[in-house]
Design an enzyme around this catalytic site. Structure first.
Site, PDB file in Angstrom:
ATOM      1  N   GLY A   1       0.874  -1.252  -0.111  1.00 18.27           N
ATOM      2  CA  GLY A   1      -0.101  -0.142   0.140  1.00 18.27           C
ATOM      3  C   GLY A   1       0.831   1.361  -0.072  1.00 18.27           C
ATOM      4  O   GLY A   1       2.133   1.211  -0.246  1.00 18.27           O
TER       5      GLY A   1
ATOM      6  N   HIS B   1       1.984   3.203   2.388  1.00 14.16           N
ATOM      7  CA  HIS B   1       2.983   3.252   3.326  1.00 14.16           C
ATOM      8  C   HIS B   1       4.195   2.530   3.103  1.00 14.16           C
ATOM      9  O   HIS B   1       5.383   2.767   3.327  1.00 14.16           O
ATOM     10  CB  HIS B   1       2.554   2.752   4.693  1.00 14.16           C
ATOM     11  CG  HIS B   1       3.468   3.001   5.814  1.00 14.16           C
ATOM     12  ND1 HIS B   1       4.180   2.015   6.678  1.00 14.16           N
ATOM     13  CD2 HIS B   1       3.523   4.273   6.613  1.00 14.16           C
ATOM     14  CE1 HIS B   1       4.839   2.528   7.442  1.00 14.16           C
ATOM     15  NE2 HIS B   1       4.363   3.943   7.505  1.00 14.16           N
ATOM     16  N   CYS B   2       3.901   1.423   2.259  1.00 11.87           N
ATOM     17  CA  CYS B   2       4.929   0.472   1.914  1.00 11.87           C
ATOM     18  C   CYS B   2       6.020   0.920   0.940  1.00 11.87           C
ATOM     19  O   CYS B   2       7.087   0.570   0.547  1.00 11.87           O
ATOM     20  CB  CYS B   2       4.102  -0.928   1.154  1.00 11.87           C
ATOM     21  SG  CYS B   2       2.984  -1.675   2.367  1.00 11.87           S
ATOM     22  N   ILE B   3       5.537   1.972   0.149  1.00  9.95           N
ATOM     23  CA  ILE B   3       6.370   2.631  -0.934  1.00  9.95           C
ATOM     24  C   ILE B   3       6.900   3.969  -0.495  1.00  9.95           C
ATOM     25  O   ILE B   3       7.627   4.448  -1.353  1.00  9.95           O
ATOM     26  CB  ILE B   3       5.585   2.617  -2.291  1.00  9.95           C
ATOM     27  CG1 ILE B   3       4.410   3.868  -2.249  1.00  9.95           C
ATOM     28  CG2 ILE B   3       4.929   1.271  -2.701  1.00  9.95           C
ATOM     29  CD1 ILE B   3       4.003   3.736  -3.639  1.00  9.95           C
TER      30      ILE B   3
END
Length: 331
Positions: free
Chosen positions: A320, A322-324
């Site tokens: 999502g 936050h992950c990138i």
């Protein structure tokens, strides 16, 4: 001896770091969709703070065509594009910044993963940021931790104690390393993450899709209301554990969509990113649910503007918003 402390995500940032998708399953069968989504997140973030995008040299032209011209491009070899996990975790020693370089091994040596280049990204970013590196022997990813800035850390047993990551580590050793690198004084262990996160392209339980601090002592937690969805019981158990730990829990309902062509989805508003003056929130194409989540975020982070970005292409690839993204705190 240095005394490192990881600031909370809502503390002031100097900039955000990202990585450009250029190969592998992240591009998938719809590479234009991947590039457009990463570019949309970068465009949303750069409205609030500087953004630096690490781009593989072979993808520089494509990135230049896609990215907002305000986004700084820096070149380095990449396997993948999940900067939260391959990049460093920035900490402070007093007011002096530093960058923790965890060992990265493709989320526990996943069969499909390649990480010969990504394992070097944390040090590269630290060098670009001009901060010293704190080397850690712990296999860990930024998506596997959340902090309140006052010594409490959220983790999951299926990540830091994963045999594919840290086969010879026990809980005590993990906690000692989190104390050394993050300034942890209290570690709260969740038993697991959301169900989809254990599929082929999952992380085996990252906490940043499950629960996050929005203030000291207060967490936002995922809630799946459909009793037929496997995360209905998972999310209830997590909320109960967090409350038993003495935390104030604000539940954030999942959108109505529960399945895609591969099975139960893990669509979660918890995987948002807090920036200077704003919150970049995952959208799922459901106006009512997206608006409800945005209102919760506006209350949780007073004074910040909430911006929605369609995150369905990210979740289809295993992550999502936050992950990138990865924050570099202001010194």
């Amino acid at each position: 001896m240095p005394e490192y402390r990881m600031p909370p995500e809502w503390a002031p940032h100097q900039r955000t770091w990202m990585a450009w998708p250029s190969s592998g399953y992240t591009l998938g069968e719809q590479p234009d969709e991947a590039r457009a989504t990463w570019a949309a997140v970068a465009r949303a973030v750069v409205e609030f703070e500087p953004v630096s995008m690490v781009v593989d040299p072979d993808a520089t032209d494509e990135a230049a065509r896609s990215l907002d011209p305000r986004v700084e491009v820096v070149e380095a070899p990449l396997n993948d594009a999940w900067m939260r996990d391959i990049g460093p975790t920035f900490v402070l020693d007093g007011n002096a910044p530093a960058a923790v370089d965890w060992v990265f091994n493709g989320w526990g040596g996943q069969q499909w993963a390649q990480w010969d280049k990504d394992a070097n990204v944390a040090r590269f970013v630290a060098e670009q940021a001009g901060v010293p590196v704190v080397s850690s022997p712990l296999v860990n990813e930024g998506g596997g931790i959340h902090v309140d800035g006052e010594g409490t850390v959220l983790v999951t047993r299926t990540v830091q104690l994963d045999p594919g990551r840290n086969p010879d580590w026990d809980q005590a050793r993990v906690e000692a390393e989190l104390r050394r690198t993050l300034g942890a004084e209290r570690i709260i262990w969740l038993e697991r993450g959301l169900t989809r996160d254990y599929d082929e392209f999952g992380t085996r339980g990252h906490v940043d899709i499950v629960a996050t601090f929005c203030a000291p002592g207060t967490v936002l937690a995922h809630r799946q209301d459909d009793p037929e969805h496997p995360d209905h019981d998972v999310s209830r158990t997590i909320v109960e554990l967090l409350r038993e730990a003495g935390l104030t829990v604000v539940e954030v309902p999942a959108p109505r969509a529960t399945h895609d062509e591969h099975g139960p989805v893990d669509y979660s508003y918890i995987n948002h990113y807090v920036v200077n003056g704003g919150v970049i929130l995952c959208g799922f194409g459901e106006p009512e649910a997206d608006a409800r989540a945005a209102a919760i975020m506006a209350d949780a982070y007073p004074g910040r503007r909430v911006e929605l970005v369609d995150a369905r292409p990210l979740f289809a690839r295993g992550g999502g918003i936050h992950c990138i993204t990865q924050q570099q705190p202001a010194a």
